[in-house]
Design a protein around this motif. Structure first.
Motif, short mmCIF file in Angstrom:
data_model
loop_
_atom_site.label_atom_id
_atom_site.label_comp_id
_atom_site.label_asym_id
_atom_site.label_seq_id
_atom_site.Cartn_x
_atom_site.Cartn_y
_atom_site.Cartn_z
N TYR A 485 0.84 -1.19 0.00
CA TYR A 485 0.00 0.00 0.00
C TYR A 485 0.88 1.25 0.00
O TYR A 485 2.02 1.23 0.48
CB TYR A 485 -0.92 0.02 1.22
CG TYR A 485 -2.08 -0.95 1.15
CD1 TYR A 485 -3.38 -0.51 1.28
CD2 TYR A 485 -1.88 -2.31 0.94
CE1 TYR A 485 -4.46 -1.39 1.23
CE2 TYR A 485 -2.94 -3.21 0.89
CZ TYR A 485 -4.22 -2.73 1.03
OH TYR A 485 -5.29 -3.61 0.97
N GLU A 500 -3.40 3.49 0.31
CA GLU A 500 -4.09 3.25 -0.96
C GLU A 500 -3.32 2.22 -1.78
O GLU A 500 -2.09 2.15 -1.73
CB GLU A 500 -4.20 4.56 -1.74
CG GLU A 500 -4.88 4.44 -3.09
CD GLU A 500 -4.86 5.75 -3.87
OE1 GLU A 500 -5.73 6.60 -3.59
OE2 GLU A 500 -3.95 5.93 -4.71
N LEU A 513 -9.54 0.28 -7.21
CA LEU A 513 -8.80 1.07 -6.22
C LEU A 513 -9.35 0.77 -4.84
O LEU A 513 -10.58 0.67 -4.66
CB LEU A 513 -8.93 2.56 -6.53
CG LEU A 513 -8.28 3.53 -5.52
CD1 LEU A 513 -7.64 4.72 -6.23
CD2 LEU A 513 -9.31 4.04 -4.50
N ARG A 515 -8.95 2.25 -0.90
CA ARG A 515 -8.41 3.18 0.10
C ARG A 515 -8.75 2.65 1.49
O ARG A 515 -9.89 2.21 1.72
CB ARG A 515 -8.97 4.59 -0.09
CG ARG A 515 -8.32 5.33 -1.24
CD ARG A 515 -8.59 6.81 -1.18
NE ARG A 515 -7.76 7.52 -2.15
CZ ARG A 515 -7.77 8.84 -2.32
NH1 ARG A 515 -8.57 9.59 -1.57
NH2 ARG A 515 -6.99 9.41 -3.21
#
Length: 674
Positions: A485, A500, A513, A515
Motif C-alpha cells: 500500500y 491506498e 482502487l 483506500r
C-alpha cells in the motif's frame, strides 16, 4: 614430538523454556555421572559453560552439584566459562546490553563458585568483530569460537589474536569434528584426531607471531560436548580408556587441559581478522527457509542472514530493538529502569531467535516468552514517566518503508504498508503477541500463502475463488493482500493513517482502487474501506477482511482454545477454535453477522469486531508445519485462528462503496468468590 592439549568443554542444552522433567533427565544422564568421574580421576580436566537460568536450576534443585564443582575448581581440575546470562546473540544487542549480559553471568559465577570467569563462549558461535571491544571492557581474556569461522590460513590449532581499534582478544579454536563419533572406539578416535592434527600442522604455513615455523609447537583444541554426546562415553568408561591409550604413545603427548591455561601458556599466537559469522550447522539454514543449503558463495554467513530469512525471528528482533530504544531514552526512576532492563535481558535469549529443539511447538513457546518479557519491560517503562497514547511513523523493521507504531493504553499495534495490515498486536495485560503467525508453505503445509497472516488483511475474490477461500484452500486471487500500500496521508496528531493500493481484477482485467483509513483512539481502532471500480464495466466480486490470531499456550497442560461468538440475524452462534471447521455451516460461511467477539480464555482478553453493515463470516483454524533443524523432521510449529468478514460487491463503472470495521479490546472481569 607434538604436544596436543585437548580442552573438553561441556555446555548442556538445558533450556529455560523446557519443563523440569527435561532438566532432571539431563542431570541424571550427563551432569551427575560427569561430576562423579571428575571427582574420582584427578587427571581429567573439563570446562563447564552454564547460562544464568541453568545455574538457577542447579542451585535450586541440585545444590550438591554446585558444591562438587567448587571442590573441583579448587583442585584446578575444572574451569567455569562465562558468556551472556541468557545466552543471547551478542551481535544483535546494543553495546550496553552486551556488557550487562556478560557482567550478570560473571557475577552469578563468582557468587556460586567464588571465582570470576576469564573467558566466554558465544551462543551459536554468533561472532562479530565489534565484540573485541566488549571482551576488553568486561575483562574477558579469551573467547571460544568454532574453528571453521577462522580464516583458513589461521586454522593452525593455535590461539588467534584479533585486534580492533587498539584492543585485542584471544580466540581459542573449537573443533566440532573432534567430538567422538557414535560407536567409535578410543583407539580409533585417537588415531583419527592425531591424523587430522598432523595434516593441519604439515600442510599449513605457520605464521604465528614470535615463533619459527616448527611442527613441534604445542597445539590446542577445544572439543565441545553436550548431554547427547557425553552420556554414551560416561556409560562405558570411554574417557578412561582413551586416556590410557594416549599415555601409551611415544610419538605424541596428549594432555587434558583448561582453556585459560592454554591461552596463557601458548608458545605462539596467530594474528588475524575474523569476519562476522555463525556456527556452520546453523549457517546451512540461512539461504532458503527451512532447507539445508551449503554455502558455496564463500562469503561468511552471520546471524543477520538468519533473521532476514525467518520472518518470525526478524519480528522478535524488531520488537527487541524497539524496547531497547525506549529503555535507553528513559530518564525516569532508576529502580524501575533496572527492572525493565532485567526483563529486556531475559527476552534476549538466543533460543527464542534460533530454536533447534526437537519438541513440537517449542520455538513458538520460546518466542512468546520473549514477547512477554518485552511487554513487561514496556509496562515498567510506562510507569517511569507519564504515559501518553501515540501513533508514530518510521522504518520500524528496516525494510526501507515506514511502518506505523501505535502505543495505546491496553495494547500496542504495528501497521505495515505491505498488505496494509496489522503485523504485531502486543497486549499489555497478557504480554503476548497475538499476531506471531506464519504463511503456509506448500512443501510443509500443502498450500502456499502469498501474504502474511495479520489482522485486517484484505482480499477481493471471484465467486468460485471465494468458495475455495472459505474452505481454507489455495485461491487464485486475493490481490490486495499481496500488494504494498502507498501512504496518502498520515497525522500523528489526529492519529490517522490513510493508505491506498490498486490492482487488476478478474479475467476482464478491471482496475480496482482500495483506500484504507486507520483511525486510532483510546477506545480502539476504526478501519474504513473505500472500494472504487475504475473500469468501464460493472464488477461483481467478494470483498473479504481477514483476522488471524495466533493460538497460545498450545504446549500447556491448561491450554484453552479461543471462544468466539457471532451475532447473526438476532441470534448468537458460539463455539471454540478447536471445534471450528468448514463443514459445520452451509457453504463455509455464516450470514447476516453484525458483530464478532473472539475471547482468549487463557488471559481473559476479548477482541470485538463490529462492521458498519451486516456481513457473512467464515472461520477456521490453520496449522503451520516446519522442518526441525536438528532432527530434519517436519513437525507442528504453530497454529492460528482465522476469521473473515465477507461482503458481496456489485459496482457499476466509476462507482465506489464504503465498508467500515471497528476493533476494540476488553478484559474479562474477575468474578467474586462466593
Amino acid at each position: 614430538m607434538i604436544t596436543l592439549h585437548i580442552c573438553p568443554v561441556f555446555a548442556g542444552k538445558i533450556s529455560q523454556f523446557q519443563d523440569l522433567s527435561s532438566y532432571k533427565e539431563a542431570y541424571e544422564k550427563a551432569y551427575k555421572p560427569l561430576g562423579v568421574l571428575l571427582f574420582g580421576n584427578q587427571d581429567f580436566k573439563f570446562s563447564f559453560h552454564f547460562s544464568g537460568p541453568q545455574l538457577e536450576l542447579f542451585k535450586k534443585h541440585n545444590p550438591e552439584f554446585v558444591e562438587l564443582l567448587k571442590t573441583l575448581l579448587v583442585r584446578k581440575q575444572i574451569e567455569v566459562i562465562g558468556g551472556g546470562y541468557y545466552n543471547p546473540l551478542f551481535p544483535l544487542l546494543f553495546p550496553m546490553d552486551r556488557s550487562a549480559q556478560i557482567e550478570k553471568l560473571s557475577l552469578a559465577i563468582r557468587q556460586n563458585f567464588g571465582r570470576r570467569p576469564r573467558g566466554m563462549r558465544l551462543f551459536a558461535d554468533s561472532w562479530d568483530p565489534s565484540l573485541v571491544l566488549t571482551l576488553d571492557e568486561c575483562n574477558m581474556e579469551y573467547v571460544l569460537l568454532e574453528n571453521a569461522l577462522l580464516p583458513i590460513p589461521k586454522q593452525l590449532l593455535l590461539p588467534v589474536v584479533m585486534s580492533d581499534r587498539g584492543k585485542t582478544a584471544k580466540v581459542l579454536p573449537v573443533c566440532s569434528q573432534f567430538v567422538p563419533k557414535k560407536n567409535e572406539k578410543p583407539c580409533e578416535y585417537l588415531e583419527r584426531i592425531l591424523s587430522e592434527v598432523n595434516e593441519i600442522v604439515s600442510s599449513r604455513v605457520c605464521d604465528a607471531a614470535n615463533a619459527d615455523c616448527e611442527t613441534s609447537l604445542a597445539r590446542m583444541v577445544a572439543v565441545p560436548f553436550d548431554e547427547e554426546s557425553i552420556a554414551p562415553l560416561l556409560e562405558k568408561s570411554w574417557l578412561e580408556e582413551f586416556a590410557a591409550r594416549a599415555k601409551e604413545r611415544d610419538d605424541v603427548r596428549v594432555e587434558f587441559s583448561l582453556p585459560n591455561s592454554c591461552a596463557k601458556s601458548s608458545e605462539a599466537f596467530a594474528q588475524g581478522y575474523i569476519h562476522a559469522g555463525i556456527n556452520p550447522d546453523i549457517a546451512k539454514w540461512c539461504s532458503v527457509p527451512y532447507q539445508k543449503v551449503e554455502n558455496s558463495g564463500g562469503y561468511p554467513t552471520n546471524i543477520y542472514d538468519y533473521i532476514q530469512i525467518y520472518d518470525a525471528s526478524r519480528s522478535l528482533y524488531n520488537r527487541m530493538v524497539y524496547i531497547s530504544l525506549l529503555l535507553n531514552q528513559c530518564r525516569g526512576d532508576k529502580i524501575r529502569r533496572n527492572a525493565a532492563r532485567d526483563k529486556l535481558m531475559a527476552a534476549q535469549a538466543g533460543e527464542a531467535f534460533i530454536c533447534r529443539s526437537k519438541s513440537e511447538l517449542e520455538a513458538f513457546a520460546a518466542r512468546q516468552m520473549s514477547y512477554k518479557n518485552l511487554t513487561e519491560a514496556e509496562k515498567i517503562l510506562r510507569e517511569c514517566s507519564l504515559f501518553k497514547e501515540s501513533v508514530t511513523s518510521y522504518d520500524y523493521d528496516g525494510d526501507g518503508f515506514c511502518e506505523y507504531v501505535c502505543r495505546l493504553e491496553k495494547y500496542g499495534v504495528c501497521i505495515t504498508q505491505a498488505g496494509g495490515s496489522i503485523f504485531e498486536l502486543n497486549v499489555i495485560k497478557s504480554g503476548v503477541n497475538y499476531v506471531d503467525n506464519f504463511s503456509r508453505i506448500s512443501a510443509f503445509d500443502g498450500i502456499d500463502d502469498d501474504y502474511f497472516r495479520g489482522i485486517f488483511v484484505d482480499h477481493i475474490f471471484e465467486e468460485d475463488e471465494a468458495a475455495k477461500y472459505c474452505k481454507g484452500e489455495t485461491c487464485r486471487n486475493g490481490l490486495f493482500s499481496a500488494r504494498r500500500y502507498r501512504e496518502i496521508s498520515f497525522s500523528s496528531q489526529k492519529q490517522e493513517i490513510l493508505l491506498e493500493t490498486r490492482t487488476r481484477f478478474s479475467t476482464m482485467d478491471q482496475p480496482i482502487l482500495l483506500r484504507k483509513k486507520y483511525s486510532v483512539n483510546s477506545n480502539g481502532i476504526l478501519v474504513q474501506y473505500i472500494i472504487r471500480n475504475e473500469g468501464p464495466i460493472a464488477v461483481k466480486a467478494k470483498f473479504a477482511v481477514e483476522m488471524n490470531l495466533a493460538e497460545l499456550n498450545l504446549l500447556g497442560s491448561d491450554y484453552k482454545p479461543y471462544n468466539f461468538e457471532l451475532v447473526s440475524a438476532g441470534s448468537v452462534i458460539a463455539g471454540t477454535s478447536d471445534s471450528a471447521c468448514h463443514i459445520e455451516f452451509d457453504g463455509g460461511i455464516v450470514g447476516k453477522v453484525s458483530a464478532m467477539q473472539i475471547s482468549d480464555a487463557n488471559s481473559g482478553v476479548s477482541f470485538v469486531f463490529t462492521p458498519n453493515e451486516e456481513a457473512s463470516v467464515t472461520y477456521f483454524p490453520v496449522s503451520f508445519r516446519r522442518r526441525n533443524m536438528d532432527g530434519d523432521i517436519v513437525q507442528n510449529e504453530s497454529r492460528t485462528f482465522v476469521s473473515a468478514f465477507i461482503w458481496d460487491l456489485d459496482l457499476p463503472a466509476g462507482m465506489e462503496v464504503e465498508k467500515t470495521i471497528s476493533f476494540a479490546l476488553s478484559y474479562a472481569r474477575k468474578q467474586r468468590k462466593k
